[in-house]
Motif scaffolding. Structure first.
Motif, short mmCIF file in Angstrom:
data_model
loop_
_atom_site.label_atom_id
_atom_site.label_comp_id
_atom_site.label_asym_id
_atom_site.label_seq_id
_atom_site.Cartn_x
_atom_site.Cartn_y
_atom_site.Cartn_z
N ALA A 53 0.83 -1.21 0.00
CA ALA A 53 0.00 0.00 0.00
C ALA A 53 0.86 1.25 0.00
N ALA A 54 2.04 1.20 0.63
CA ALA A 54 2.93 2.35 0.67
C ALA A 54 3.42 2.70 -0.73
N ALA A 55 3.67 1.71 -1.56
CA ALA A 55 4.15 1.95 -2.92
C ALA A 55 3.05 2.52 -3.81
N ARG A 56 1.78 2.31 -3.47
CA ARG A 56 0.67 2.80 -4.29
C ARG A 56 0.13 4.14 -3.82
N ARG A 57 0.74 4.72 -2.83
CA ARG A 57 0.29 5.99 -2.28
C ARG A 57 0.52 7.11 -3.28
N ALA A 58 -0.45 7.98 -3.45
CA ALA A 58 -0.31 9.13 -4.35
C ALA A 58 0.48 10.23 -3.65
N ILE A 59 1.50 10.73 -4.34
CA ILE A 59 2.33 11.82 -3.84
C ILE A 59 2.14 13.01 -4.78
N PHE A 60 1.84 14.17 -4.21
CA PHE A 60 1.60 15.37 -5.00
C PHE A 60 2.82 16.28 -4.98
N LEU A 61 3.13 16.89 -6.14
CA LEU A 61 4.31 17.74 -6.30
C LEU A 61 3.89 19.05 -6.95
N GLU A 62 4.64 20.10 -6.64
CA GLU A 62 4.35 21.39 -7.26
C GLU A 62 5.63 22.20 -7.30
N THR A 63 5.83 22.94 -8.39
CA THR A 63 6.97 23.83 -8.49
C THR A 63 6.59 25.04 -9.33
N ALA A 64 7.13 26.17 -8.97
CA ALA A 64 6.97 27.37 -9.78
C ALA A 64 8.36 27.91 -10.13
N ARG A 65 9.39 27.11 -9.88
CA ARG A 65 10.77 27.54 -10.07
C ARG A 65 11.08 27.79 -11.55
N LEU A 66 10.89 26.78 -12.38
CA LEU A 66 11.18 26.93 -13.80
C LEU A 66 9.90 27.16 -14.60
N GLU A 67 8.91 26.38 -14.29
CA GLU A 67 7.60 26.50 -14.92
C GLU A 67 6.57 26.27 -13.83
N ASN A 68 5.36 26.62 -14.08
CA ASN A 68 4.30 26.43 -13.11
C ASN A 68 3.74 25.02 -13.28
N LEU A 69 4.43 24.04 -12.69
CA LEU A 69 4.08 22.64 -12.88
C LEU A 69 3.49 22.03 -11.62
N ARG A 70 2.54 21.12 -11.82
CA ARG A 70 2.01 20.28 -10.75
C ARG A 70 2.06 18.85 -11.24
N GLU A 84 0.19 26.75 -16.92
CA GLU A 84 0.12 27.91 -17.82
C GLU A 84 -0.43 27.52 -19.19
N SER A 85 0.03 26.41 -19.74
CA SER A 85 -0.40 26.01 -21.09
C SER A 85 -1.57 25.03 -21.06
N GLY A 86 -1.77 24.38 -19.91
CA GLY A 86 -2.83 23.37 -19.83
C GLY A 86 -2.39 22.02 -20.37
N ARG A 87 -1.15 21.90 -20.83
CA ARG A 87 -0.64 20.62 -21.35
C ARG A 87 -0.38 19.65 -20.21
N ALA A 88 -0.54 18.37 -20.49
CA ALA A 88 -0.30 17.34 -19.50
C ALA A 88 0.51 16.21 -20.13
N TRP A 89 1.33 15.56 -19.30
CA TRP A 89 2.14 14.42 -19.73
C TRP A 89 1.96 13.31 -18.73
N LEU A 90 1.85 12.09 -19.25
CA LEU A 90 1.75 10.91 -18.39
C LEU A 90 2.97 10.04 -18.65
N PHE A 91 3.72 9.73 -17.59
CA PHE A 91 4.92 8.92 -17.71
C PHE A 91 4.71 7.60 -16.99
N ASP A 92 5.29 6.54 -17.55
CA ASP A 92 5.26 5.23 -16.91
C ASP A 92 6.69 4.86 -16.56
#
Length: 92
Positions: A53-70, A84-92
């Motif tokens: 269950a610990a490996a499946r826990r959702a972790i949230f991240l945010e930065t405004a340092r280089l770009e406004n990313l979440r 800013e752009s509304g673009r999203a990327w999904l990585f596996d």
């Protein structure tokens, strides 16, 4: 990485995903202080754990340092949103 030395506690590496909200309850637990029951974070294990269950826990991240990313990371997947752009990327 976060490295903390607690006298009397054996060194260990936590492989499960963790978040900054886990630091306070971890330190209070290591010091023998019971964290408040309504705390969002949870104490990190003091040794290796096989808790799936610990490996499946959702972790949230945010930065405004280089770009406004979440982002959110869960297991092997990471979803990144450029606010800013509304673009999203999904990585596996």
């Amino acid at each position: 990485p976060l490295i903390v030395r607690v006298p009397g506690v054996e060194p260990s590496v936590v492989e499960a995903p963790v978040a900054l909200i886990d630091v306070y309850p971890t330190l209070t637990t290591q010091l023998g202080i019971e964290p408040p029951p309504d705390l969002v974070g949870r104490p990190l294990p003091s040794g290796p754990t096989e808790d799936p269950a610990a490996a499946r826990r959702a972790i949230f991240l945010e930065t405004a340092r280089l770009e406004n990313l979440r982002a959110v990371v869960e297991g092997d997947h990471k979803l990144v949103l450029d606010r800013e752009s509304g673009r999203a990327w999904l990585f596996d």
